[in-house]
Design an enzyme around this catalytic site. Structure first.
Site, PDB file in Angstrom:
ATOM      1  N   HIS A  53      16.587   1.414 -10.411  1.00  0.00           N
ATOM      2  CA  HIS A  53      15.441   1.033  -9.584  1.00  0.00           C
ATOM      3  C   HIS A  53      14.611  -0.089 -10.201  1.00  0.00           C
ATOM      4  CE1 HIS A  53      14.408   4.720 -11.896  1.00  0.00           C
ATOM      5  NE2 HIS A  53      13.364   4.002 -12.240  1.00  0.00           N
ATOM      6  N   GLY A  56      14.931  -3.977  -8.953  1.00  0.00           N
ATOM      7  CA  GLY A  56      14.214  -4.525  -7.806  1.00  0.00           C
ATOM      8  C   GLY A  56      12.781  -4.060  -7.688  1.00  0.00           C
ATOM      9  N   HIS A  57      12.311  -3.231  -8.621  1.00  0.00           N
ATOM     10  CA  HIS A  57      10.950  -2.663  -8.532  1.00  0.00           C
ATOM     11  C   HIS A  57      10.267  -2.797  -9.878  1.00  0.00           C
ATOM     12  CE1 HIS A  57       7.810   0.371  -7.560  1.00  0.00           C
ATOM     13  NE2 HIS A  57       8.075   0.005  -6.315  1.00  0.00           N
ATOM     14  N   PHE A  58       9.812  -3.831 -10.289  1.00  0.00           N
ATOM     15  CA  PHE A  58       9.869  -5.176  -9.750  1.00  0.00           C
ATOM     16  C   PHE A  58      10.476  -6.081 -10.814  1.00  0.00           C
ATOM     17  CE2 PHE A  58       6.199  -3.011  -7.895  1.00  0.00           C
ATOM     18  CZ  PHE A  58       6.465  -3.139  -6.543  1.00  0.00           C
ATOM     19  N   VAL A  63       8.220  -1.249 -12.784  1.00  0.00           N
ATOM     20  CA  VAL A  63       7.334  -0.123 -12.495  1.00  0.00           C
ATOM     21  C   VAL A  63       8.187   0.970 -11.845  1.00  0.00           C
ATOM     22  CG1 VAL A  63       5.358   0.654 -11.123  1.00  0.00           C
ATOM     23  CG2 VAL A  63       5.325  -1.619 -12.170  1.00  0.00           C
TER      24      VAL A  63
END
Length: 153
Positions: A53, A56-58, A63
């Site tokens: 994750h 893409g986050h971020f 985060v």
């Protein structure tokens, strides 16, 4: 094992894998300690930079998504519910029913160790409700009330 013999025990990742159907990359708890039957416990998640994750986050500002923190709380509570069933070796599925009063206080980043402090607030037949706080280094980063139902496979 009865609830009395499990009071204030702990379980490692191998036991968690035997209790929960979740697997990488969706298993959000690595260890559970201070288990007091199905009344309370503390789960731990070592947050790693290589978790998918974070791509893409971020980008350049990783985060942990808040929904995954709440999922970790629910998995922690679900594991102790299954552990304290009359027949814990019989496969079970844990279904999320409710998320209430969720609040996020600060970001969780790679390198953090999440602690899920879970306390049972109600139980009825095959349904449980817990109050949870997620902490990093003693600071509350998220909190929520979660409810789940356990069903046999």
């Amino acid at each position: 094992m009865t609830s009395e013999t499990k009071s204030l025990c702990s379980i490692d990742i191998l036991k968690i894998l035997a209790l929960l159907p979740h697997r990488y990359p969706f298993l959000m708890v690595d260890r559970i300690e201070q288990i007091d039957a199905d009344l309370s416990c503390v789960g731990y998640k070592n947050v790693s930079a290589n978790e998918p994750h974070f791509q893409g986050h971020f980008p350049n500002n990783p985060v942990m998504p808040g929904v995954l923190i709440i999922e970790g709380m629910a998995q922690t509570a679900g594991a102790i519910c299954i552990l304290n069933k009359a027949t814990p070796d019989k496969p079970s599925l844990v279904y999320f029913m409710t998320i209430d009063e969720a609040k996020f206080r600060r970001p969780v980043r790679p390198g953090d160790v999440l602690e899920y402090h879970m306390t049972r607030i109600a139980k009825r037949r095959n349904m449980w409700w817990y109050q949870g706080e997620a902490k990093v280094a003693g600071e509350v980063v998220a909190q929520a009330r979660v409810g789940a139902m356990i069903a046999e496979e």
